[in-house]
Design a protein around this motif. Structure first.
Motif, PDB file in Angstrom:
ATOM      1  N   GLN A 149       0.833  -1.208   0.000  1.00 52.11           N
ATOM      2  CA  GLN A 149       0.000   0.000   0.000  1.00 52.11           C
ATOM      3  C   GLN A 149       0.864   1.252   0.000  1.00 52.11           C
ATOM      4  O   GLN A 149       0.613   2.202  -0.753  1.00 52.11           O
ATOM      5  CB  GLN A 149      -0.895  -0.023   1.238  1.00 52.11           C
TER       6      GLN A 149
ATOM      7  N   ASN B  13     -13.459   8.535  -1.038  1.00 53.62           N
ATOM      8  CA  ASN B  13     -13.296   8.667  -2.486  1.00 53.62           C
ATOM      9  C   ASN B  13     -12.224   9.698  -2.838  1.00 53.62           C
ATOM     10  O   ASN B  13     -11.512   9.543  -3.841  1.00 53.62           O
ATOM     11  CB  ASN B  13     -14.630   9.056  -3.122  1.00 53.62           C
TER      12      ASN B  13
ATOM     13  N   LEU C 274      -8.902   7.858  -2.332  1.00 54.35           N
ATOM     14  CA  LEU C 274      -8.800   6.692  -3.217  1.00 54.35           C
ATOM     15  C   LEU C 274      -8.654   7.099  -4.679  1.00 54.35           C
ATOM     16  O   LEU C 274      -8.100   6.328  -5.479  1.00 54.35           O
ATOM     17  CB  LEU C 274     -10.032   5.804  -3.040  1.00 54.35           C
ATOM     18  N   PHE C 275      -9.123   8.283  -5.042  1.00 50.17           N
ATOM     19  CA  PHE C 275      -8.943   8.770  -6.410  1.00 50.17           C
ATOM     20  C   PHE C 275      -7.458   8.766  -6.784  1.00 50.17           C
ATOM     21  O   PHE C 275      -7.073   8.349  -7.876  1.00 50.17           O
ATOM     22  CB  PHE C 275      -9.517  10.179  -6.535  1.00 50.17           C
TER      23      PHE C 275
ATOM     24  N   HIS D  79      -5.852   5.034  -6.796  1.00 50.46           N
ATOM     25  CA  HIS D  79      -6.113   4.291  -8.029  1.00 50.46           C
ATOM     26  C   HIS D  79      -5.141   4.704  -9.132  1.00 50.46           C
ATOM     27  O   HIS D  79      -4.783   3.885  -9.987  1.00 50.46           O
ATOM     28  CB  HIS D  79      -7.561   4.510  -8.478  1.00 50.46           C
ATOM     29  N   GLN D  80      -4.714   5.952  -9.120  1.00 47.31           N
ATOM     30  CA  GLN D  80      -3.682   6.373 -10.070  1.00 47.31           C
ATOM     31  C   GLN D  80      -2.395   5.591  -9.831  1.00 47.31           C
ATOM     32  O   GLN D  80      -1.719   5.166 -10.773  1.00 47.31           O
ATOM     33  CB  GLN D  80      -3.402   7.869  -9.918  1.00 47.31           C
TER      34      GLN D  80
ATOM     35  N   VAL E 243      -2.082   2.588  -8.454  1.00 45.19           N
ATOM     36  CA  VAL E 243      -2.257   1.203  -8.890  1.00 45.19           C
ATOM     37  C   VAL E 243      -2.088   1.101 -10.403  1.00 45.19           C
ATOM     38  O   VAL E 243      -1.448   0.176 -10.919  1.00 45.19           O
ATOM     39  CB  VAL E 243      -3.642   0.676  -8.446  1.00 45.19           C
ATOM     40  N   SER E 244      -2.662   2.061 -11.129  1.00 43.82           N
ATOM     41  CA  SER E 244      -2.514   2.091 -12.589  1.00 43.82           C
ATOM     42  C   SER E 244      -1.059   2.239 -12.987  1.00 43.82           C
ATOM     43  O   SER E 244      -0.579   1.602 -13.930  1.00 43.82           O
ATOM     44  CB  SER E 244      -3.358   3.213 -13.182  1.00 43.82           C
TER      45      SER E 244
END
Length: 290
Positions: free
Chosen positions: A172, A273, A276-277, A280-281, A283-284
């Protein structure tokens, strides 16, 4: 040591329903009154259960450090066990910044006055920070209220999954370091976390570590600095001034309660959110790099 006794009257008046009082008679102190469903779990029982469980699951404590804190009123307690470098868990060096090392451990909190529910959770200390910023996680936490159906042995079963928890924490945080932010992004995160509290926003900005390349990890560490240190930013001067001034002071809340409350505040925010926005970047980014 504490004891629990039935309390049927107060100030000479009979109670409609008897309560259960927790008393520390050696200190001549009444700690709290509870209803019928409360179960007293002495701190000694918790510590003994933790010790037995660590032995049972073969958790290596070689080189570990232990910190035990109890509130002056005996109402709350906190135990931290930080694992040594030579143990199975040891420490982790961050991939994106090899100067940044994390020391893993477990934290256990409980109370006699219901101000804190029983929690057993994994955590880390950031060794690069002189103040020892720390964070806990929700992957493998055990949270229980002191009700009559609470079985402390079940709570300690979470120790079976320490490796999984530490690996998830490590992954993480690597994601956080892979996400580059602008200063506007940081301001957005701090403003969202502060929920209109200018003092809290000021406090976050005052502990934010300024880097040439800003990452989500830097913003996250400002949040954990806030949760780890029992400080408040109090506005000074005129309230309607264009440039507001603040004075950072110690909070009046005791350290154990403050740490528990603020840690939960940070945990809730990183699951929002808004935060997490950006996660998620990251993770991408990692998927593309693989």
């Amino acid at each position: 040591p504490v004891e629990m006794e039935v309390v049927s009257s107060a100030n000479g008046c009979m109670l409609e329903r008897p309560l259960h009082g927790v008393f520390a008679k050696s200190k001549d102190r009444a700690i709290h009154l509870h209803g019928d469903n409360y179960q007293l779990i002495p701190y000694e029982t918790i510590l003994s259960g933790l010790s037995d469980s660590l032995d049972s699951y073969g958790v290596d404590l070689k080189g570990a450090s232990i910190q035990f804190d109890v509130a002056d009123t005996l109402s709350r307690m906190r135990l931290r066990v930080m694992f040594g470098d030579e143990s199975e868990f040891g420490s982790h060096t961050m991939q994106y910044n090899t100067d940044d090392k994390l020391q893993f451990g477990i934290e256990l909190v409980s109370s006699y006055d219901a101000s804190i529910v029983f929690k057993l959770q994994t955590m880390f200390l950031r060794l690069i920070c002189d103040n020892g910023m720390k964070s806990t996680e929700s992957f493998n936490s055990s949270i229980r209220r002191h009700t009559t159906n609470f079985q402390i042995e079940k709570a300690f079963e979470k120790l079976k999954g320490l490796n999984t928890s530490f690996n998830k924490l490590r992954d993480q945080f690597e994601v956080y370091q892979s996400v580059k932010l602008t200063r506007d992004d940081v301001n957005k995160l701090f403003k969202s976390f502060s929920k209109g509290s200018e003092g809290k926003e000021y406090l976050l900005n005052s502990v934010f570590e300024k880097q040439k390349i800003i990452t989500l990890w830097d913003a996250y560490n400002a949040l954990t600095n806030y949760s780890s240190h029992n400080k408040r930013a109090i506005q000074t001067g005129k309230r309607n001034a264009k440039v507001k001034e603040f004075d950072i002071r110690d909070s009046s809340m005791d350290n154990i309660r403050s740490d528990d409350k603020r840690t939960a505040e940070v945990q809730n925010f990183i699951e929002s959110n808004t935060f997490l926005f950006f996660v998620h970047q990251g993770v991408s980014n990692q998927l593309r790099s693989n």
